[in-house]
Design a protein around this motif. Structure first.
Motif, PDB file in Angstrom:
ATOM      1  N   LEU A  25       0.818  -1.211   0.000  1.00 47.42           N
ATOM      2  CA  LEU A  25       0.000   0.000   0.000  1.00 47.42           C
ATOM      3  C   LEU A  25       0.855   1.266   0.000  1.00 47.42           C
ATOM      4  O   LEU A  25       0.332   2.360  -0.200  1.00 47.42           O
ATOM      5  CB  LEU A  25      -0.935   0.001   1.210  1.00 47.42           C
ATOM      6  CG  LEU A  25      -1.938  -1.163   1.276  1.00 47.42           C
ATOM      7  CD1 LEU A  25      -2.761  -1.077   2.550  1.00 47.42           C
ATOM      8  CD2 LEU A  25      -2.847  -1.155   0.059  1.00 47.42           C
ATOM      9  N   ARG A  26       2.157   1.115   0.210  1.00 46.36           N
ATOM     10  CA  ARG A  26       3.051   2.277   0.192  1.00 46.36           C
ATOM     11  C   ARG A  26       3.317   2.792  -1.224  1.00 46.36           C
ATOM     12  O   ARG A  26       3.792   3.918  -1.389  1.00 46.36           O
ATOM     13  CB  ARG A  26       4.391   1.924   0.854  1.00 46.36           C
ATOM     14  CG  ARG A  26       4.280   1.498   2.312  1.00 46.36           C
ATOM     15  CD  ARG A  26       5.637   1.115   2.877  1.00 46.36           C
ATOM     16  NE  ARG A  26       5.540   0.568   4.220  1.00 46.36           N
ATOM     17  CZ  ARG A  26       5.513   1.316   5.328  1.00 46.36           C
ATOM     18  NH1 ARG A  26       5.607   2.640   5.219  1.00 46.36           N
ATOM     19  NH2 ARG A  26       5.401   0.759   6.518  1.00 46.36           N
ATOM     20  N   THR A  27       3.035   1.995  -2.226  1.00 46.76           N
ATOM     21  CA  THR A  27       3.441   2.359  -3.587  1.00 46.76           C
ATOM     22  C   THR A  27       2.293   2.413  -4.589  1.00 46.76           C
ATOM     23  O   THR A  27       2.511   2.793  -5.737  1.00 46.76           O
ATOM     24  CB  THR A  27       4.489   1.360  -4.102  1.00 46.76           C
ATOM     25  OG1 THR A  27       3.946   0.031  -4.085  1.00 46.76           O
ATOM     26  CG2 THR A  27       5.745   1.404  -3.234  1.00 46.76           C
ATOM     27  N   PRO A  49      -9.872  -6.699  13.850  1.00 47.41           N
ATOM     28  CA  PRO A  49      -8.447  -6.357  13.792  1.00 47.41           C
ATOM     29  C   PRO A  49      -7.583  -7.613  13.793  1.00 47.41           C
ATOM     30  O   PRO A  49      -7.853  -8.576  14.516  1.00 47.41           O
ATOM     31  CB  PRO A  49      -8.238  -5.525  15.057  1.00 47.41           C
ATOM     32  CG  PRO A  49      -9.579  -4.904  15.325  1.00 47.41           C
ATOM     33  CD  PRO A  49     -10.566  -5.973  14.937  1.00 47.41           C
ATOM     34  N   GLY A  50      -6.546  -7.598  12.972  1.00 53.27           N
ATOM     35  CA  GLY A  50      -5.674  -8.747  12.831  1.00 53.27           C
ATOM     36  C   GLY A  50      -6.061  -9.673  11.699  1.00 53.27           C
ATOM     37  O   GLY A  50      -5.289 -10.565  11.331  1.00 53.27           O
ATOM     38  N   GLN A  51      -7.234  -9.475  11.130  1.00 52.33           N
ATOM     39  CA  GLN A  51      -7.716 -10.339  10.052  1.00 52.33           C
ATOM     40  C   GLN A  51      -7.013 -10.001   8.746  1.00 52.33           C
ATOM     41  O   GLN A  51      -6.857  -8.832   8.382  1.00 52.33           O
ATOM     42  CB  GLN A  51      -9.224 -10.155   9.897  1.00 52.33           C
ATOM     43  CG  GLN A  51      -9.869 -10.972   8.791  1.00 52.33           C
ATOM     44  CD  GLN A  51     -11.370 -10.768   8.766  1.00 52.33           C
ATOM     45  OE1 GLN A  51     -11.981 -10.451   9.780  1.00 52.33           O
ATOM     46  NE2 GLN A  51     -11.967 -10.953   7.599  1.00 52.33           N
ATOM     47  N   SER A  52      -6.584 -11.014   8.010  1.00 44.51           N
ATOM     48  CA  SER A  52      -5.963 -10.820   6.701  1.00 44.51           C
ATOM     49  C   SER A  52      -7.044 -10.689   5.634  1.00 44.51           C
ATOM     50  O   SER A  52      -8.062 -11.398   5.675  1.00 44.51           O
ATOM     51  CB  SER A  52      -5.053 -12.006   6.359  1.00 44.51           C
ATOM     52  OG  SER A  52      -3.984 -12.098   7.269  1.00 44.51           O
ATOM     53  N   ILE A  53      -6.833  -9.778   4.683  1.00 40.92           N
ATOM     54  CA  ILE A  53      -7.771  -9.616   3.577  1.00 40.92           C
ATOM     55  C   ILE A  53      -6.975  -9.453   2.292  1.00 40.92           C
ATOM     56  O   ILE A  53      -5.784  -9.122   2.308  1.00 40.92           O
ATOM     57  CB  ILE A  53      -8.717  -8.412   3.772  1.00 40.92           C
ATOM     58  CG1 ILE A  53      -7.950  -7.083   3.725  1.00 40.92           C
ATOM     59  CG2 ILE A  53      -9.491  -8.529   5.072  1.00 40.92           C
ATOM     60  CD1 ILE A  53      -8.879  -5.877   3.676  1.00 40.92           C
ATOM     61  N   SER A  54      -7.645  -9.679   1.168  1.00 40.38           N
ATOM     62  CA  SER A  54      -7.054  -9.376  -0.133  1.00 40.38           C
ATOM     63  C   SER A  54      -7.984  -8.425  -0.868  1.00 40.38           C
ATOM     64  O   SER A  54      -9.210  -8.510  -0.738  1.00 40.38           O
ATOM     65  CB  SER A  54      -6.815 -10.651  -0.940  1.00 40.38           C
ATOM     66  OG  SER A  54      -8.035 -11.322  -1.210  1.00 40.38           O
ATOM     67  N   LEU A  55      -7.405  -7.533  -1.630  1.00 37.54           N
ATOM     68  CA  LEU A  55      -8.166  -6.471  -2.270  1.00 37.54           C
ATOM     69  C   LEU A  55      -7.487  -6.051  -3.562  1.00 37.54           C
ATOM     70  O   LEU A  55      -6.288  -6.281  -3.765  1.00 37.54           O
ATOM     71  CB  LEU A  55      -8.326  -5.267  -1.338  1.00 37.54           C
ATOM     72  CG  LEU A  55      -7.072  -4.547  -0.861  1.00 37.54           C
ATOM     73  CD1 LEU A  55      -7.406  -3.120  -0.456  1.00 37.54           C
ATOM     74  CD2 LEU A  55      -6.440  -5.249   0.336  1.00 37.54           C
ATOM     75  N   SER A  56      -8.264  -5.409  -4.418  1.00 38.36           N
ATOM     76  CA  SER A  56      -7.724  -4.909  -5.678  1.00 38.36           C
ATOM     77  C   SER A  56      -6.984  -3.604  -5.459  1.00 38.36           C
ATOM     78  O   SER A  56      -7.089  -2.969  -4.399  1.00 38.36           O
ATOM     79  CB  SER A  56      -8.860  -4.679  -6.674  1.00 38.36           C
ATOM     80  OG  SER A  56      -9.625  -3.532  -6.299  1.00 38.36           O
ATOM     81  N   ARG A  57      -6.268  -3.175  -6.465  1.00 40.82           N
ATOM     82  CA  ARG A  57      -5.725  -1.820  -6.465  1.00 40.82           C
ATOM     83  C   ARG A  57      -6.876  -0.830  -6.644  1.00 40.82           C
ATOM     84  O   ARG A  57      -7.914  -1.177  -7.206  1.00 40.82           O
ATOM     85  CB  ARG A  57      -4.710  -1.660  -7.593  1.00 40.82           C
ATOM     86  CG  ARG A  57      -3.434  -2.471  -7.379  1.00 40.82           C
ATOM     87  CD  ARG A  57      -2.609  -2.565  -8.656  1.00 40.82           C
ATOM     88  NE  ARG A  57      -1.374  -3.290  -8.420  1.00 40.82           N
ATOM     89  CZ  ARG A  57      -1.277  -4.613  -8.349  1.00 40.82           C
ATOM     90  NH1 ARG A  57      -2.368  -5.359  -8.506  1.00 40.82           N
ATOM     91  NH2 ARG A  57      -0.120  -5.200  -8.133  1.00 40.82           N
ATOM     92  N   PRO A  58      -6.713   0.419  -6.185  1.00 39.23           N
ATOM     93  CA  PRO A  58      -7.778   1.407  -6.376  1.00 39.23           C
ATOM     94  C   PRO A  58      -8.123   1.577  -7.850  1.00 39.23           C
ATOM     95  O   PRO A  58      -7.242   1.557  -8.710  1.00 39.23           O
ATOM     96  CB  PRO A  58      -7.171   2.684  -5.782  1.00 39.23           C
ATOM     97  CG  PRO A  58      -6.196   2.192  -4.767  1.00 39.23           C
ATOM     98  CD  PRO A  58      -5.603   0.949  -5.362  1.00 39.23           C
ATOM     99  N   GLU A  59      -9.400   1.735  -8.123  1.00 38.65           N
ATOM    100  CA  GLU A  59      -9.876   1.861  -9.489  1.00 38.65           C
ATOM    101  C   GLU A  59     -11.136   2.712  -9.509  1.00 38.65           C
ATOM    102  O   GLU A  59     -11.703   3.047  -8.467  1.00 38.65           O
ATOM    103  CB  GLU A  59     -10.172   0.474 -10.071  1.00 38.65           C
ATOM    104  CG  GLU A  59     -11.204  -0.306  -9.257  1.00 38.65           C
ATOM    105  CD  GLU A  59     -11.383  -1.726  -9.770  1.00 38.65           C
ATOM    106  OE1 GLU A  59     -12.227  -1.911 -10.671  1.00 38.65           O
ATOM    107  OE2 GLU A  59     -10.670  -2.620  -9.271  1.00 38.65           O
TER     108      GLU A  59
END
Length: 239
Positions: free
Chosen positions: A34-36, A99-109
């Motif tokens: 998310l830094r880039t 909190p602490g749960q892992s998720i996967s998500l797309s890049r912003p669009e």
């Protein structure tokens, strides 16, 4: 080596959850990537809200879109606005996120982003307010902003920038998909004589009704209006 899923999706961890209104929560997601990533205010991400084993079996239930409240690249964090409504897979996921749960998500669009214009018009329900808040923060102070938002009652107003407040109207106990309260408020707006750029977001049919009003009654062109339907009753993928 990254897996195919890593190439398609970003991975993150829910860091904190904060109640913003009686129905809206802010979820802060952190992750090194998310830094880039690029992001324009108004864009959304698609969160995988069902287990990977269900992505192919039930593709219509796999992902749901959430507006980005803000992105802090230094921290590697992304804030999402999540409204608790309905009984779809997105609502089920949001109610169990911790909190602490892992998720996967797309890049912003998404194309719900600011355009060059003499002024800007923002119209929608509470599902639109997160994207609008980010857009209003990015809007140069010299550019006027108009608009109106609707929620069920006082206390349901999603915070907007202090120097860019928009009026809220209340539908009370009416069906959230009933757009008459919002349409009436838009009809009453005192706008400049020439069209600007309009952003309509929220329930699909209400967005269409407001766009029709702007085109038919105020002489706007459809090209001057961005419509983003966030939800629609009974429509799979928008529940």
């Amino acid at each position: 080596m990254r897996s195919p899923a890593d190439l398609l999706f970003l991975s993150g961890t829910v860091e904190e959850i904060e109640a913003v209104t009686h129905r809206m929560r802010r979820l802060r997601v952190t992750g090194d990537r998310l830094r880039t990533i690029p992001w324009l205010p108004g864009q959304h991400v698609r969160v995988n809200v069902t287990p990977p084993r269900d992505w192919l079996r039930r593709p219509g239930d796999a992902r749901r879109s959430y507006s980005v409240w803000g992105l802090d690249r230094d921290r590697g964090s992304l804030d999402l606005g999540v409204l608790d409504h309905g009984d779809g897979p997105g609502a089920a996921w949001s109610r169990t996120a911790r909190p602490g749960q892992s998720i996967s998500l797309s890049r912003p669009e998404g194309r719900l982003t600011l355009r060059e214009s003499a002024y800007h018009l923002f119209v929608g329900d509470e599902t639109a307010a997160v994207a609008f808040a980010a857009m209003l923060r990015a809007l140069p102070t010299r550019i006027p902003a108009y608009g109106v938002l609707v929620t069920d009652r006082p206390g349901g107003e999603v915070p907007l920038p202090a120097d860019r407040q928009l009026p809220w109207v209340y539908r009370g106990d009416a069906d959230p998909a009933d757009g008459r309260t919002l349409l009436q408020a838009v009809r009453a707006l005192d706008l400049p004589g020439e069209p600007g750029s309009g952003y309509l977001a929220g329930e699909a049919r209400t967005c269409q009704a407001v766009r029709d009003h702007l085109v038919r009654d105020r002489g706007w062109s459809r090209r001057q209006i961005v419509v983003k339907p966030f939800w629609a009753p009974g429509r799979r993928g928008l529940d």
